[in-house]
Design a protein around this motif. Structure first.
Motif, PDB file in Angstrom:
ATOM      1  N   ILE A   1       0.040   8.330  -8.510  1.00  0.00           N
ATOM      2  CA  ILE A   1      -0.173   8.679  -7.094  1.00  0.00           C
ATOM      3  C   ILE A   1      -1.609   8.341  -6.690  1.00  0.00           C
ATOM      4  CG2 ILE A   1      -0.190  10.573  -5.419  1.00  0.00           C
ATOM      5  CD1 ILE A   1       2.504  10.205  -6.430  1.00  0.00           C
ATOM      6  N   ARG A   2      -2.523   8.648  -7.580  1.00  0.00           N
ATOM      7  CA  ARG A   2      -3.932   8.379  -7.284  1.00  0.00           C
ATOM      8  C   ARG A   2      -4.143   6.880  -7.070  1.00  0.00           C
ATOM      9  NH1 ARG A   2      -8.144   7.239  -6.024  1.00  0.00           N
ATOM     10  NH2 ARG A   2     -10.191   8.171  -6.355  1.00  0.00           N
ATOM     11  N   ALA A   3      -3.461   6.062  -7.875  1.00  0.00           N
ATOM     12  CA  ALA A   3      -3.632   4.605  -7.762  1.00  0.00           C
ATOM     13  C   ALA A   3      -3.068   4.088  -6.433  1.00  0.00           C
ATOM     14  CB  ALA A   3      -2.951   3.911  -8.946  1.00  0.00           C
ATOM     15  N   LEU A   4      -1.921   4.598  -6.038  1.00  0.00           N
ATOM     16  CA  LEU A   4      -1.382   4.071  -4.770  1.00  0.00           C
ATOM     17  C   LEU A   4      -2.172   4.592  -3.575  1.00  0.00           C
ATOM     18  CD1 LEU A   4       0.840   5.946  -2.952  1.00  0.00           C
ATOM     19  CD2 LEU A   4       2.269   5.490  -4.908  1.00  0.00           C
ATOM     20  N   LEU A   5      -2.724   5.813  -3.712  1.00  0.00           N
ATOM     21  CA  LEU A   5      -3.597   6.316  -2.637  1.00  0.00           C
ATOM     22  C   LEU A   5      -4.864   5.460  -2.521  1.00  0.00           C
ATOM     23  CD1 LEU A   5      -3.315  10.193  -3.088  1.00  0.00           C
ATOM     24  CD2 LEU A   5      -2.755   8.903  -1.010  1.00  0.00           C
ATOM     25  N   GLN A   6      -5.360   5.015  -3.676  1.00  0.00           N
ATOM     26  CA  GLN A   6      -6.562   4.165  -3.658  1.00  0.00           C
ATOM     27  C   GLN A   6      -6.276   2.864  -2.890  1.00  0.00           C
ATOM     28  OE1 GLN A   6      -9.579   5.060  -5.145  1.00  0.00           O
ATOM     29  NE2 GLN A   6     -10.454   3.277  -4.085  1.00  0.00           N
ATOM     30  N   ASP A   7      -5.121   2.261  -3.176  1.00  0.00           N
ATOM     31  CA  ASP A   7      -4.751   1.029  -2.464  1.00  0.00           C
ATOM     32  C   ASP A   7      -4.641   1.283  -0.961  1.00  0.00           C
ATOM     33  OD1 ASP A   7      -4.702  -0.513  -4.751  1.00  0.00           O
ATOM     34  OD2 ASP A   7      -2.526  -0.342  -5.052  1.00  0.00           O
ATOM     35  N   ALA A   8      -4.008   2.416  -0.615  1.00  0.00           N
ATOM     36  CA  ALA A   8      -3.839   2.727   0.813  1.00  0.00           C
ATOM     37  C   ALA A   8      -5.185   3.055   1.457  1.00  0.00           C
ATOM     38  CB  ALA A   8      -2.882   3.906   0.975  1.00  0.00           C
ATOM     39  N   TRP A   9      -6.063   3.667   0.705  1.00  0.00           N
ATOM     40  CA  TRP A   9      -7.376   4.019   1.242  1.00  0.00           C
ATOM     41  C   TRP A   9      -8.174   2.759   1.582  1.00  0.00           C
ATOM     42  CZ3 TRP A   9     -12.529   3.444  -0.404  1.00  0.00           C
ATOM     43  CH2 TRP A   9     -13.458   4.230   0.280  1.00  0.00           C
ATOM     44  N   SER A  10      -8.089   1.784   0.686  1.00  0.00           N
ATOM     45  CA  SER A  10      -8.895   0.580   0.921  1.00  0.00           C
ATOM     46  C   SER A  10      -8.157  -0.468   1.768  1.00  0.00           C
ATOM     47  CB  SER A  10      -9.323  -0.040  -0.413  1.00  0.00           C
ATOM     48  OG  SER A  10      -8.177  -0.325  -1.171  1.00  0.00           O
ATOM     49  N   GLY A  11      -6.860  -0.272   1.988  1.00  0.00           N
ATOM     50  CA  GLY A  11      -6.114  -1.221   2.815  1.00  0.00           C
ATOM     51  C   GLY A  11      -5.637  -2.439   2.061  1.00  0.00           C
ATOM     52  N   ARG A  12      -5.622  -2.338   0.727  1.00  0.00           N
ATOM     53  CA  ARG A  12      -5.211  -3.468  -0.104  1.00  0.00           C
ATOM     54  C   ARG A  12      -3.697  -3.706  -0.018  1.00  0.00           C
ATOM     55  NH1 ARG A  12      -6.969  -1.554  -5.385  1.00  0.00           N
ATOM     56  NH2 ARG A  12      -9.054  -1.761  -4.517  1.00  0.00           N
ATOM     57  N   ARG A  13      -3.299  -4.967  -0.147  1.00  0.00           N
ATOM     58  CA  ARG A  13      -1.851  -5.277  -0.186  1.00  0.00           C
ATOM     59  C   ARG A  13      -1.284  -4.699  -1.479  1.00  0.00           C
ATOM     60  NH1 ARG A  13       1.301 -10.510  -1.333  1.00  0.00           N
ATOM     61  NH2 ARG A  13       2.876 -10.648   0.315  1.00  0.00           N
ATOM     62  N   PRO A  14      -0.153  -3.975  -1.416  1.00  0.00           N
ATOM     63  CA  PRO A  14       0.331  -3.344  -2.641  1.00  0.00           C
ATOM     64  C   PRO A  14       0.732  -4.376  -3.701  1.00  0.00           C
ATOM     65  CG  PRO A  14       1.930  -3.075  -0.865  1.00  0.00           C
ATOM     66  CD  PRO A  14       0.709  -3.701  -0.254  1.00  0.00           C
ATOM     67  N   PRO A  15       0.553  -4.024  -4.972  1.00  0.00           N
ATOM     68  CA  PRO A  15       0.890  -4.985  -6.033  1.00  0.00           C
ATOM     69  C   PRO A  15       2.394  -5.073  -6.282  1.00  0.00           C
ATOM     70  CG  PRO A  15       0.031  -2.944  -6.992  1.00  0.00           C
ATOM     71  CD  PRO A  15      -0.050  -2.793  -5.509  1.00  0.00           C
ATOM     72  N   TYR A  16       3.198  -4.161  -5.671  1.00  0.00           N
ATOM     73  CA  TYR A  16       4.634  -4.182  -5.919  1.00  0.00           C
ATOM     74  C   TYR A  16       5.390  -4.389  -4.613  1.00  0.00           C
ATOM     75  CZ  TYR A  16       2.425   0.437  -6.164  1.00  0.00           C
ATOM     76  OH  TYR A  16       1.554   1.485  -6.035  1.00  0.00           O
TER      77      TYR A  16
END
Ligand code: NAD
Length: 354
Positions: free
Chosen positions: A339-354
């Motif tokens: 959960i922490r990893a996907l929140l990090q992606d959402a926080w920075s606006g990164r395109r998800p890896p999946y």
């Protein structure tokens, strides 16, 4: 194929069509009511007053203090006002905040509700009420909360600002996307989810170019009804839990939070149930479901990063903890780290890896 399911349709009356809101009075009478209190936010007070005037002797006035997250203090004032004026039903004109106020009143007093939605949030077709007291948001479900009549009039959405149309539309898509893997899904909710997402996928790009395009507005509201109905009939998982955590504990704005989180939560879960989530890739333009949603959201100008909404990186640890604290059904096992990893992606606006 083996089928095994249970299906409960909603008892609510749905009325859809351009100009349909002109018949609110007819629906007040159809509920055997004569004394409607019209609800709205302060922002839509003039529209509520105009509707009240059109209702004439069927209206006992307006209450225009509806607020995001349904504070109990506002509900109590509205319940008192309804009692003072002898209201026998409410007409909720607006988005999820106004609908929430009417639902909160019905939860306490069983007052009948007619909802005239002006956003794509979908609350009008659910038996769910989220309310806040002393900064804590709680959710209740009850048949008393489901509005009796919903009047969808696409003409009332022509002026919904483009930025709100985008995030509210993605909020609706989120209900349908999570509906595809809900443990209690059934063939009807899956059909509604797919048709609802398709309608919004087609309508939103037109709306950002031509906000007053009536056929795109009609299609978007139709999609919103379907997606909201999915939300009301089956259980939600990771995506809705995280958005509830972020909104409830960090006060991030509702529709924007859904819009930002959607590609990350759905992408994360899709890797566990790829067949169920294939319609998302088909509808939103190919690639993995998470990436297809991310690319679509980006193409229509949706906000992408939680960090733009006052959330600090340090908040993500606590958000992951809260979101992971109460168990719920989810197609992919979750733990603090994921959960922490996907929140990090959402926080920075990164395109998800999946
Ligand atoms: P909202 O109702 O808070 O509306 C945001 C603002 O936009 C308000 O000022 C409103 O008056 C204004 N507005 C609404 N329609 C407009 C229009 N057509 N033109 C111009 N302005 C307009 O926003 P929302 O996203 O619809 O609702 C969010 C709330 O609904 C949250 O509190 C959320 O928790 C709740 N919600 C509940 C459920 C449920 O099933 N219980 C489902 C979805 C959302």
């Amino acid at each position: 194929m083996t089928l095994s399911f249970s299906y409960q349709g909603s008892p609510a009356r749905i009325v859809f069509g351009n100009g349909a809101s002109a018949d609110v009075g007819k629906w007040v009478e159809a509920l055997n009511c004569r004394r409607a209190l019209v609800l709205s936010t302060p922002h839509q007070a003039a529209d509520a007053q105009a509707l009240s005037a059109r209702l004439g002797s069927l209206s006992v006035g307006t209450f225009t203090d509806a607020t995001m997250h349904t504070p109990v203090e506002v509900t109590e004032r509205a319940v008192s006002r309804a009692a003072e004026v002898g209201a026998d039903c409410v007409v909720s004109l607006g988005g999820g905040s106004t609908t929430g106020l009417g639902k909160a009143m019905a939860y306490r007093t069983d007052i009948q509700q007619i909802v005239v939605p002006t956003t794509y949030a979908g609350s009008e077709v659910t038996p769910i009420l989220g309310q806040t007291e002393n900064g804590v948001k709680t959710t209740v479900r009850s048949p008393k909360i489901t509005p009796e009549v919903v009047i969808y009039d696409p003409e009332l959405t022509l002026g919904l600002p483009v930025d709100m149309s985008i995030t509210s539309g993605l909020n609706a898509i989120a209900h349908a996307a999570e509906g595809l893997y809900a443990p209690d899904r059934n063939p009807i909710t899956s059909m509604m989810a797919i048709d609802g997402m398709r309608a919004l996928k087609e309508a939103l790009p037109v709306i950002i170019e031509s906000p007053r395009d009536s056929s795109a507005r009609e299609k978007a509201l139709y999609g919103a009804w379907l997606c909201g109905t999915v939300l009301g009939q089956i259980s939600m998982s990771l995506h809705h839990k995280i958005c509830h955590t972020l909104g409830g504990s960090f006060d991030t704005p509702h529709a924007e939070t859904h819009s930002i989180m959607l590609p990350h939560t759905i992408g994360f879960n899709a890797s566990a149930v790829p067949e169920l989530m294939k319609p998302i890739s088909d509808i939103f333009g190919g690639g993995t479901p998470g990436q297809a949603l991310y690319d679509f959201a980006k193409s229509i100008g949706s906000p992408k990063a939680l960090r733009d909404f006052g959330l600090s990186e340090a908040d993500l640890d606590r958000a992951a903890e809260i979101a992971n604290s109460n168990p719920y059904a989810n197609p992919r096992p979750i733990d603090h780290g994921s959960i922490r990893a996907l929140l990090q992606d959402a926080w920075s606006g990164r395109r998800p890896p999946y």
